[in-house]
Design a protein around this motif. Structure first.
Motif, PDB file in Angstrom:
ATOM      1  N   GLY A 174      12.986  -7.697  20.900  1.00 60.66           N
ATOM      2  CA  GLY A 174      12.822  -8.487  22.111  1.00 60.66           C
ATOM      3  C   GLY A 174      14.103  -9.107  22.627  1.00 60.66           C
ATOM      4  O   GLY A 174      14.081  -9.829  23.640  1.00 60.66           O
ATOM      5  N   GLY A 175      15.231  -8.832  21.949  1.00 60.69           N
ATOM      6  CA  GLY A 175      16.511  -9.365  22.405  1.00 60.69           C
ATOM      7  C   GLY A 175      16.654 -10.857  22.217  1.00 60.69           C
ATOM      8  O   GLY A 175      17.493 -11.494  22.871  1.00 60.69           O
ATOM      9  N   MET A 176      15.869 -11.448  21.320  1.00 57.73           N
ATOM     10  CA  MET A 176      15.927 -12.896  21.137  1.00 57.73           C
ATOM     11  C   MET A 176      17.257 -13.338  20.532  1.00 57.73           C
ATOM     12  O   MET A 176      17.746 -14.427  20.838  1.00 57.73           O
ATOM     13  N   SER A 177      17.821 -12.505  19.663  1.00 62.29           N
ATOM     14  CA  SER A 177      19.101 -12.870  19.049  1.00 62.29           C
ATOM     15  C   SER A 177      20.187 -13.007  20.111  1.00 62.29           C
ATOM     16  O   SER A 177      20.981 -13.955  20.090  1.00 62.29           O
ATOM     17  N   LYS A 178      20.226 -12.055  21.032  1.00 62.34           N
ATOM     18  CA  LYS A 178      21.238 -12.109  22.094  1.00 62.34           C
ATOM     19  C   LYS A 178      21.019 -13.300  23.006  1.00 62.34           C
ATOM     20  O   LYS A 178      21.972 -13.988  23.397  1.00 62.34           O
ATOM     21  N   SER A 179      19.766 -13.588  23.330  1.00 61.69           N
ATOM     22  CA  SER A 179      19.471 -14.739  24.200  1.00 61.69           C
ATOM     23  C   SER A 179      19.886 -16.043  23.542  1.00 61.69           C
ATOM     24  O   SER A 179      20.454 -16.927  24.195  1.00 61.69           O
ATOM     25  N   LEU A 180      19.613 -16.183  22.259  1.00 55.02           N
ATOM     26  CA  LEU A 180      19.987 -17.397  21.541  1.00 55.02           C
ATOM     27  C   LEU A 180      21.505 -17.575  21.519  1.00 55.02           C
ATOM     28  O   LEU A 180      22.022 -18.672  21.737  1.00 55.02           O
ATOM     29  N   PHE A 181      22.224 -16.481  21.226  1.00 56.78           N
ATOM     30  CA  PHE A 181      23.681 -16.586  21.163  1.00 56.78           C
ATOM     31  C   PHE A 181      24.262 -16.910  22.539  1.00 56.78           C
ATOM     32  O   PHE A 181      25.151 -17.763  22.656  1.00 56.78           O
ATOM     33  N   ALA A 194      23.707 -20.624  23.385  1.00 54.53           N
ATOM     34  CA  ALA A 194      24.612 -21.509  22.638  1.00 54.53           C
ATOM     35  C   ALA A 194      26.047 -21.357  23.120  1.00 54.53           C
ATOM     36  O   ALA A 194      26.785 -22.347  23.265  1.00 54.53           O
ATOM     37  N   GLU A 195      26.463 -20.131  23.383  1.00 56.08           N
ATOM     38  CA  GLU A 195      27.829 -19.886  23.852  1.00 56.08           C
ATOM     39  C   GLU A 195      28.071 -20.521  25.217  1.00 56.08           C
ATOM     40  O   GLU A 195      29.150 -21.050  25.495  1.00 56.08           O
ATOM     41  N   ALA A 196      27.052 -20.487  26.062  1.00 53.47           N
ATOM     42  CA  ALA A 196      27.211 -21.057  27.400  1.00 53.47           C
ATOM     43  C   ALA A 196      27.486 -22.551  27.351  1.00 53.47           C
ATOM     44  O   ALA A 196      28.242 -23.085  28.175  1.00 53.47           O
ATOM     45  N   PHE A 197      26.899 -23.238  26.379  1.00 52.97           N
ATOM     46  CA  PHE A 197      27.053 -24.694  26.315  1.00 52.97           C
ATOM     47  C   PHE A 197      28.274 -25.136  25.517  1.00 52.97           C
ATOM     48  O   PHE A 197      28.915 -26.140  25.868  1.00 52.97           O
ATOM     49  N   ILE A 198      28.628 -24.435  24.443  1.00 47.75           N
ATOM     50  CA  ILE A 198      29.722 -24.926  23.594  1.00 47.75           C
ATOM     51  C   ILE A 198      30.824 -23.897  23.354  1.00 47.75           C
ATOM     52  O   ILE A 198      31.786 -24.174  22.646  1.00 47.75           O
ATOM     53  N   GLY A 199      30.717 -22.727  23.991  1.00 40.22           N
ATOM     54  CA  GLY A 199      31.696 -21.671  23.751  1.00 40.22           C
ATOM     55  C   GLY A 199      33.107 -22.040  24.169  1.00 40.22           C
ATOM     56  O   GLY A 199      34.086 -21.533  23.606  1.00 40.22           O
ATOM     57  N   HIS A 200      33.256 -22.941  25.161  1.00 45.84           N
ATOM     58  CA  HIS A 200      34.592 -23.303  25.649  1.00 45.84           C
ATOM     59  C   HIS A 200      35.291 -24.320  24.748  1.00 45.84           C
ATOM     60  O   HIS A 200      36.484 -24.574  24.921  1.00 45.84           O
ATOM     61  N   LEU A 201      34.554 -24.920  23.799  1.00 44.67           N
ATOM     62  CA  LEU A 201      35.162 -25.895  22.900  1.00 44.67           C
ATOM     63  C   LEU A 201      36.023 -25.180  21.860  1.00 44.67           C
ATOM     64  O   LEU A 201      35.926 -23.968  21.661  1.00 44.67           O
ATOM     65  N   ALA A 257      22.663  -9.388   9.769  1.00 42.54           N
ATOM     66  CA  ALA A 257      22.867  -8.096  10.415  1.00 42.54           C
ATOM     67  C   ALA A 257      22.634  -8.178  11.920  1.00 42.54           C
ATOM     68  O   ALA A 257      23.434  -7.654  12.720  1.00 42.54           O
ATOM     69  N   THR A 258      21.561  -8.827  12.323  1.00 43.36           N
ATOM     70  CA  THR A 258      21.231  -8.909  13.745  1.00 43.36           C
ATOM     71  C   THR A 258      22.259  -9.727  14.514  1.00 43.36           C
ATOM     72  O   THR A 258      22.760  -9.299  15.566  1.00 43.36           O
ATOM     73  N   MET A 259      22.596 -10.901  13.991  1.00 43.71           N
ATOM     74  CA  MET A 259      23.553 -11.749  14.692  1.00 43.71           C
ATOM     75  C   MET A 259      24.966 -11.163  14.618  1.00 43.71           C
ATOM     76  O   MET A 259      25.786 -11.389  15.508  1.00 43.71           O
ATOM     77  N   MET A 304      30.831 -21.652  16.503  1.00 47.09           N
ATOM     78  CA  MET A 304      29.747 -22.636  16.357  1.00 47.09           C
ATOM     79  C   MET A 304      28.494 -22.159  17.082  1.00 47.09           C
ATOM     80  O   MET A 304      27.365 -22.391  16.620  1.00 47.09           O
ATOM     81  N   ALA A 305      28.664 -21.470  18.202  1.00 44.48           N
ATOM     82  CA  ALA A 305      27.514 -20.909  18.914  1.00 44.48           C
ATOM     83  C   ALA A 305      26.821 -19.851  18.062  1.00 44.48           C
ATOM     84  O   ALA A 305      25.588 -19.747  18.050  1.00 44.48           O
ATOM     85  N   ALA A 306      27.612 -19.073  17.319  1.00 44.48           N
ATOM     86  CA  ALA A 306      27.035 -18.066  16.431  1.00 44.48           C
ATOM     87  C   ALA A 306      26.189 -18.719  15.342  1.00 44.48           C
ATOM     88  O   ALA A 306      25.112 -18.225  14.992  1.00 44.48           O
ATOM     89  N   VAL A 307      26.675 -19.846  14.804  1.00 45.24           N
ATOM     90  CA  VAL A 307      25.909 -20.575  13.787  1.00 45.24           C
ATOM     91  C   VAL A 307      24.597 -21.082  14.391  1.00 45.24           C
ATOM     92  O   VAL A 307      23.519 -20.945  13.784  1.00 45.24           O
ATOM     93  N   GLY A 308      24.682 -21.664  15.581  1.00 41.74           N
ATOM     94  CA  GLY A 308      23.473 -22.164  16.235  1.00 41.74           C
ATOM     95  C   GLY A 308      22.471 -21.050  16.514  1.00 41.74           C
ATOM     96  O   GLY A 308      21.263 -21.233  16.341  1.00 41.74           O
TER      97      GLY A 308
END
Length: 438
Positions: A79-86, A89-96, A123-125, A102-106
């Motif tokens: 369902g592409g949930m892993s990509k949506s989650l990443f 998270a990247e959209a909010f904190i990726g620029h830090l 494997a998925t992430m 940290m987005a990958a951990v979240g």
């Protein structure tokens, strides 16, 4: 040979078979059956035991949770949930500084909430986040270490297959174990994010940077993950509130993620068959280990070794926390060469009676739940430490340009974070039990 000494001798034999690459389920089954034969002194009682062993194990209604949660993880990936989650998270904190890591951990924490498997989460992430980390200029060591450590969240943040098995072995409430794992899981994710922040501040060259994302894109990315949040709340909340039994909750989760995968176009007929095949293969592997553990633990029970060991420990006057630390160190060492499920199945029938007889100032149920969470955390550390470190091998296989030496070097700060967290949870059991006491 005396049955107790026969049981002690079985451990090195079992480890030898494992090191010779005999599947651990088969190794435990063979050692257990041969050991029982020696204790009985005759083959007839063993044959009577064998004819009902498989049925008595697999007729347990609770074990149906295993294939359902595995299927839920398969549907979540499709369902592409892993990509949506990443991406959220990247959209909010990726620029830090260190934000993409940290987005990958979240995202690992979020995906773990609907997966229940460390290797599957890693494997998925890894497939989703590794290209983004490379594109952002992150060093291979930091990228591999982050994703390998983040993968361990898949088995700690509920729902967790290993916690289900522990609950069955220790005869504990699955819903309460899921609830108790929630705060340690969140602490693990926050600890890993803090590690990333500290590492990139010490050596800024390890992390690249990306431009801030406009707020309109952040809101859109956040909107894409609401089904994941809803499924997690419905499944875990329903189990904990008593609306569902754990098995019903797993079924609801599997159907929900399947519907979501169809809605997003990721679940074609061919993909559905592949998901069922992967679930069947994973379930067969788990059930084979369960059967092997049942045979081996039956042999240990016949030998009376666990009871004798518990009595000996209780009579030595050791501090309860000294015994607990010794057990955790054992799990830390052997977790480096054995997978978490096998360790739980092999050792809980031995160590649980011992821990249950010690006074930690807690009611018996709270002691059992607290011990289960501690064991789960320590065993999972083995997935990111040498010489095996399965999560690291999974990540490294996706990025051959990252040497295994760099991967090991990148993961050590996260191992330190795990050990600090375990120490805190041992000293302050209330952290683990806080949700149960609300």
């Amino acid at each position: 040979m005396d049955p107790i000494w026969l049981a002690y001798a079985s451990f090195p034999i079992l480890l030898l078979l494992i090191f010779l690459r005999v599947p651990i389920g088969l190794a435990m089954l063979v050692v257990g059956l041969v050991g029982s034969w020696q204790v009985y002194g005759s083959v007839d009682p063993l044959l009577n035991q064998m004819k009902s062993m498989a049925y008595s194990q697999f007729s347990s209604h609770s074990l149906s949770i295993v294939p359902l949660f595995l299927l839920m993880g398969q549907f979540a990936t499709l369902g592409g949930m892993s990509k949506s989650l990443f991406k959220a998270a990247e959209a909010f904190i990726g620029h830090l500084r260190g934000g993409v890591a940290m987005a990958a951990v979240g995202a690992c924490a979020g995906f773990g909430a609907i997966c229940g498997s460390s290797l599957a989460t890693a494997a998925t992430m890894g497939q989703v986040a590794l290209p983004e980390l490379k594109r952002a200029g992150y060093a291979g060591s930091l990228a591999a270490g982050t994703l390998a450590a983040g993968g361990t969240l898949g088995i700690l943040i509920p729902p967790s297959i290993v916690l289900v098995i522990y609950a069955i072995l220790a005869e504990q409430n699955i819903a309460k174990l899921f609830a108790a794992a929630f705060i340690p899981g969140i602490l693990a994710a926050l600890g890993y994010m803090l590690v990333v922040n500290i590492v990139v501040r010490i050596n800024p060259k390890l992390a690249g940077s990306m431009a801030p994302v406009p707020w309109s894109e952040r809101v859109a990315a956040l909107g894409a993950v609401w089904p994941v949040i809803l499924i997690f709340v419905v499944v875990v909340g329903g189990i904990y509130s008593g609306l569902f039994t754990p098995t019903e909750g797993a079924a609801v989760g599997a159907v929900s993620t399947g519907v979501l995968a169809v809605w997003r176009g990721g679940l074609t007929r061919r993909k559905l068959v592949e998901a069922f095949e992967a679930t069947a293969g994973g379930s067969a592997m788990v059930f084979m280990i369960v059967l092997g553990a049942a045979a081996y633990n039956s042999f240990l029970a016949l030998s009376q070794m666990p009871q004798e060991l518990a009595s000996w420990v209780g009579g030595q006057g050791f501090s309860p926390f000294m015994v607990l630390w010794a057990i955790l160190v054992f799990y830390l060492i052997f977790g480096c060469v054995m997978d978490s499920l096998s360790m739980i199945l092999l050792t809980i029938p031995i160590f649980f009676p011992m821990v249950s007889g010690l006074d930690f100032g807690l009611p018996p149920e709270e002691t059992a739940i607290w011990f289960g969470i501690l064991v789960l955390i320590v065993v999972e550390v083995g997935l990111i430490t040498p010489p095996v470190g399965m999560n690291l091998f999974v990540i490294q296989s996706m990025a051959p340009d990252i040497s295994i030496r760099d991967a090991y070097r990148g993961v050590w700060p996260f191992v330190v974070s795990d050990l600090i967290r375990v120490t805190l949870l041992v000293i302050f059991p209330g952290i683990t039990l806080a949700v149960l006491r609300l």
